[in-house]
Design an enzyme around this catalytic site. Structure first.
Site, PDB file in Angstrom:
ATOM      1  N   GLU A  41     -20.856   3.110  11.688  1.00  0.00           N
ATOM      2  CA  GLU A  41     -21.042   2.254  10.515  1.00  0.00           C
ATOM      3  C   GLU A  41     -22.227   2.725   9.680  1.00  0.00           C
ATOM      4  O   GLU A  41     -22.192   2.685   8.443  1.00  0.00           O
ATOM      5  CB  GLU A  41     -21.229   0.797  10.941  1.00  0.00           C
ATOM      6  CG  GLU A  41     -19.989   0.168  11.562  1.00  0.00           C
ATOM      7  CD  GLU A  41     -18.793   0.212  10.627  1.00  0.00           C
ATOM      8  OE1 GLU A  41     -18.936  -0.168   9.448  1.00  0.00           O
ATOM      9  OE2 GLU A  41     -17.714   0.650  11.070  1.00  0.00           O
ATOM     10  N   TRP A  73     -20.935   5.613   7.665  1.00  0.00           N
ATOM     11  CA  TRP A  73     -20.178   5.185   6.481  1.00  0.00           C
ATOM     12  C   TRP A  73     -21.131   4.839   5.333  1.00  0.00           C
ATOM     13  O   TRP A  73     -20.896   5.201   4.179  1.00  0.00           O
ATOM     14  CB  TRP A  73     -19.304   3.964   6.804  1.00  0.00           C
ATOM     15  CG  TRP A  73     -17.945   4.285   7.323  1.00  0.00           C
ATOM     16  CD1 TRP A  73     -17.484   4.129   8.602  1.00  0.00           C
ATOM     17  CD2 TRP A  73     -16.836   4.821   6.573  1.00  0.00           C
ATOM     18  NE1 TRP A  73     -16.177   4.526   8.685  1.00  0.00           N
ATOM     19  CE2 TRP A  73     -15.752   4.947   7.456  1.00  0.00           C
ATOM     20  CE3 TRP A  73     -16.675   5.194   5.240  1.00  0.00           C
ATOM     21  CZ2 TRP A  73     -14.508   5.439   7.057  1.00  0.00           C
ATOM     22  CZ3 TRP A  73     -15.433   5.686   4.828  1.00  0.00           C
ATOM     23  CH2 TRP A  73     -14.373   5.806   5.729  1.00  0.00           C
ATOM     24  N   TRP A 110      -3.005  -1.717 -14.582  1.00  0.00           N
ATOM     25  CA  TRP A 110      -3.345  -2.969 -13.925  1.00  0.00           C
ATOM     26  C   TRP A 110      -2.840  -4.164 -14.739  1.00  0.00           C
ATOM     27  O   TRP A 110      -2.759  -4.106 -15.966  1.00  0.00           O
ATOM     28  CB  TRP A 110      -4.858  -3.082 -13.755  1.00  0.00           C
ATOM     29  CG  TRP A 110      -5.471  -1.943 -12.986  1.00  0.00           C
ATOM     30  CD1 TRP A 110      -6.247  -0.945 -13.480  1.00  0.00           C
ATOM     31  CD2 TRP A 110      -5.346  -1.689 -11.585  1.00  0.00           C
ATOM     32  NE1 TRP A 110      -6.625  -0.076 -12.480  1.00  0.00           N
ATOM     33  CE2 TRP A 110      -6.081  -0.513 -11.297  1.00  0.00           C
ATOM     34  CE3 TRP A 110      -4.687  -2.336 -10.535  1.00  0.00           C
ATOM     35  CZ2 TRP A 110      -6.182   0.026 -10.018  1.00  0.00           C
ATOM     36  CZ3 TRP A 110      -4.785  -1.809  -9.252  1.00  0.00           C
ATOM     37  CH2 TRP A 110      -5.526  -0.646  -9.006  1.00  0.00           C
ATOM     38  N   ASN A 114     -16.816  -8.144   7.228  1.00  0.00           N
ATOM     39  CA  ASN A 114     -16.286  -6.898   6.681  1.00  0.00           C
ATOM     40  C   ASN A 114     -14.761  -6.825   6.745  1.00  0.00           C
ATOM     41  O   ASN A 114     -14.115  -6.306   5.830  1.00  0.00           O
ATOM     42  CB  ASN A 114     -16.888  -5.692   7.412  1.00  0.00           C
ATOM     43  CG  ASN A 114     -16.509  -4.387   6.737  1.00  0.00           C
ATOM     44  OD1 ASN A 114     -16.807  -4.171   5.570  1.00  0.00           O
ATOM     45  ND2 ASN A 114     -15.830  -3.513   7.463  1.00  0.00           N
ATOM     46  N   TRP A 143      -9.355  -3.060  -9.499  1.00  0.00           N
ATOM     47  CA  TRP A 143     -10.353  -3.164  -8.435  1.00  0.00           C
ATOM     48  C   TRP A 143     -11.758  -3.383  -8.981  1.00  0.00           C
ATOM     49  O   TRP A 143     -12.606  -3.986  -8.304  1.00  0.00           O
ATOM     50  CB  TRP A 143     -10.323  -1.913  -7.547  1.00  0.00           C
ATOM     51  CG  TRP A 143     -10.694  -0.620  -8.228  1.00  0.00           C
ATOM     52  CD1 TRP A 143      -9.852   0.264  -8.838  1.00  0.00           C
ATOM     53  CD2 TRP A 143     -12.010  -0.065  -8.371  1.00  0.00           C
ATOM     54  NE1 TRP A 143     -10.549   1.334  -9.348  1.00  0.00           N
ATOM     55  CE2 TRP A 143     -11.876   1.158  -9.071  1.00  0.00           C
ATOM     56  CE3 TRP A 143     -13.277  -0.483  -7.969  1.00  0.00           C
ATOM     57  CZ2 TRP A 143     -12.972   1.963  -9.389  1.00  0.00           C
ATOM     58  CZ3 TRP A 143     -14.374   0.316  -8.285  1.00  0.00           C
ATOM     59  CH2 TRP A 143     -14.217   1.529  -8.980  1.00  0.00           C
ATOM     60  N   TRP A 202     -14.249  -0.726  -2.298  1.00  0.00           N
ATOM     61  CA  TRP A 202     -13.199  -1.135  -3.227  1.00  0.00           C
ATOM     62  C   TRP A 202     -12.282   0.035  -3.576  1.00  0.00           C
ATOM     63  O   TRP A 202     -11.053  -0.132  -3.656  1.00  0.00           O
ATOM     64  CB  TRP A 202     -13.809  -1.749  -4.488  1.00  0.00           C
ATOM     65  CG  TRP A 202     -14.045  -3.212  -4.312  1.00  0.00           C
ATOM     66  CD1 TRP A 202     -15.200  -3.829  -3.930  1.00  0.00           C
ATOM     67  CD2 TRP A 202     -13.074  -4.261  -4.460  1.00  0.00           C
ATOM     68  NE1 TRP A 202     -15.019  -5.186  -3.831  1.00  0.00           N
ATOM     69  CE2 TRP A 202     -13.723  -5.478  -4.158  1.00  0.00           C
ATOM     70  CE3 TRP A 202     -11.733  -4.289  -4.815  1.00  0.00           C
ATOM     71  CZ2 TRP A 202     -13.061  -6.709  -4.198  1.00  0.00           C
ATOM     72  CZ3 TRP A 202     -11.078  -5.512  -4.869  1.00  0.00           C
ATOM     73  CH2 TRP A 202     -11.736  -6.704  -4.564  1.00  0.00           C
TER      74      TRP A 202
END
Length: 472
Positions: free
Chosen positions: A277, A280, A309, A344, A362, A385
């Site tokens: 993590e 990331w 979109w 999360n 997004w 996202w």
């Protein structure tokens, strides 16, 4: 010899290379923190809870620095554009010959820092930059071709190789200097809207280190097993403190390093997953450094830039308010709205629903999260996202569309999380909690929102739309 330390997202004493170097190389050290109210409010969308956490911590941090013999001044101004004049002005005021700070990587922060260094040179003041926000600086992790990594798994491997080469994990501390006779200046009034977070989020470096110690002692071993279950307190909830720099990634990694003589290898499953993590977090910071266009709201995958979109403001508001008719989605959004934090797994589920079930841009969801999250981190939020929307680097394949009902059954099997946040469903039996509409209808209960979309139909709409753009 006098130094000025410019604090930003590194509001700590321990494991702060800019501060440690300034103290090691100068007899007198001063400190400054700038809050650009217009930039943070209008461009970076700081949430009121994040602002409250910052301001409460600043008060503690100022006192901690004072005890070390360092005065911290807090300056409120408008935008990044004024930083050069303010920093050079403070440096001259305290007769500093060098300004120390830790690098930040998004494009606007990078430009600001370049402008500050230029302004300092005009006044014959030196500056030194360190990489205290990361375990591994962006230029240190490269492919054999000398490029940056665009996929997480090989990045994680190379990043860990860099960790293995670190020769010292000793904490960098700051000794007490000559006592300061001058009292710290009172903090100015916080110019950003605030929502009180004191009940759930302690501040001060020692309080946060204690919180981390409790996580390591009680929860780390089960992290891999429990981290995806939102009804269980299985995560560290340190992200808000990492974002403000109250705790250093080096401090966190050092605790893991002590668990394995072959670190970063040889860790137990929970510890190894938690280290991933941290990887990331750094991956998204590195991407921001290497791809400035990510800071401008562009898709990483440029061929997806033209995705059509849907313009659905009413649908977007229903998603924001947790009235989609999908219990797990609504629970996540209501937790966010009520607490400023979201588990999360729920961030992934709610983001996937907005983009793929509702086909809403997004970037609207990215902004809403930043406006409400106490731990809102631009690189991590943007990366998450884009991952969910299948437009980022190493993104989830576009044809993988989360089924919110299946996600609910898998990660909240008893419905405990749903019942906690969706009051209308508190009496629904576990058998029906993940899709309660037929059960509610039988009882004439119309209090809960009807489903916005049929997931299977919405999924096909997204896949068709994405294929047309991707193959176009």
């Amino acid at each position: 010899m006098t130094a000025l330390v410019w604090f930003r997202h590194d509001l700590r004493i321990q494991d702060n290379p800019a501060l440690a170097s300034a103290c090691a190389e100068h007899d007198e050290v001063h400190a400054v923190y700038l809050l650009p109210q217009q930039t943070f409010a209008d461009a970076h969308f700081w949430s009121p809870r994040k602002a409250d956490l910052l301001w409460r911590h600043l008060s503690e941090f100022q006192a901690d620095l004072h005890a070390k013999g360092i005065l911290l001044k807090v300056k409120v101004h408008d935008t990044f554009a004024e930083s050069g004049a303010i920093i050079s002005g403070v440096a001259k005021e305290v007769s500093a010959d060098c300004v120390y700070f830790n690098a930040e990587y998004p494009v606007h922060e990078s430009k600001r820092d370049g402008a500050v260094r230029s302004a300092l040179r005009q006044h014959d003041i030196d500056s030194r930059v360190y990489h205290g926000l990361l375990l591994v600086a962006p230029d240190q992790v490269k492919t054999q071709q000398g490029d940056y990594y665009k996929v997480f798994t090989p990045f994680n491997k190379a990043w860990r190789q860099q960790l293995a080469q670190q020769t010292s994990w000793q904490p960098t501390a700051v000794e007490v200097r000559k006592p300061v006779t001058q009292e710290p200046q009172p903090l100015p009034e916080c110019p950003l809207p605030r929502i009180d977070t004191s009940a759930d989020w302690p501040v001060g470096e020692q309080a946060v280190l204690s919180k981390f110690g409790q996580f390591v002692g009680h929860s780390l071993k089960d992290y891999q097993r429990l981290r995806d279950l939102p009804a269980v307190a299985g995560t560290s909830k340190l992200s808000a403190y990492l974002e403000l720099g109250v705790v250093a990634p080096k401090t966190l990694a050092r605790n893991l390093q002590s668990l394995s003589p072959s670190f970063p290898h040889g860790l137990e499953q929970g510890s190894d997953t938690w280290l991933t993590e941290l990887a990331w977090r750094e991956f998204y910071q590195h991407l921001m450094y290497h791809e400035p266009r990510l800071s401008r709201g562009e898709n990483y995958q440029q061929q997806t830039q033209g995705l059509p979109w849907r313009d659905d403001e009413e649908g977007f508001q229903r998603w924001c308010e947790g009235r989609t008719g999908y219990p797990i989605v609504d629970a996540g959004m209501r937790e966010l709205n009520e607490t400023g934090w979201m588990h999360n797994r729920l961030r992934m589920i709610t983001a996937n629903f907005l983009v793929k079930d509702l086909l809403i841009d997004w970037r609207k969801g990215e902004r809403y999260f930043m406006e409400n999250l106490i731990d809102g981190s631009f690189p991590a939020n943007n990366g998450g996202w884009q991952w969910s929307a299948s437009v980022g680097t190493d993104a989830v394949p576009y044809f993988r569309v989360f089924n919110p009902i299946r996600q609910s059954e898998k990660f909240d099997p008893e419905g405990s999380y749903i019942r906690k946040w969706v009051n209308e469903l508190k009496d629904v039996p576990t058998k029906h909690i993940h899709w309660p509409h037929a059960w509610l209808k039988q009882r004439g209960d119309n209090n809960y929102a009807k489903p916005m979309v049929d997931h299977s139909v919405a999924r096909e709409r997204f896949l068709t739309t994405f294929k047309q753009v991707k193959n176009g």
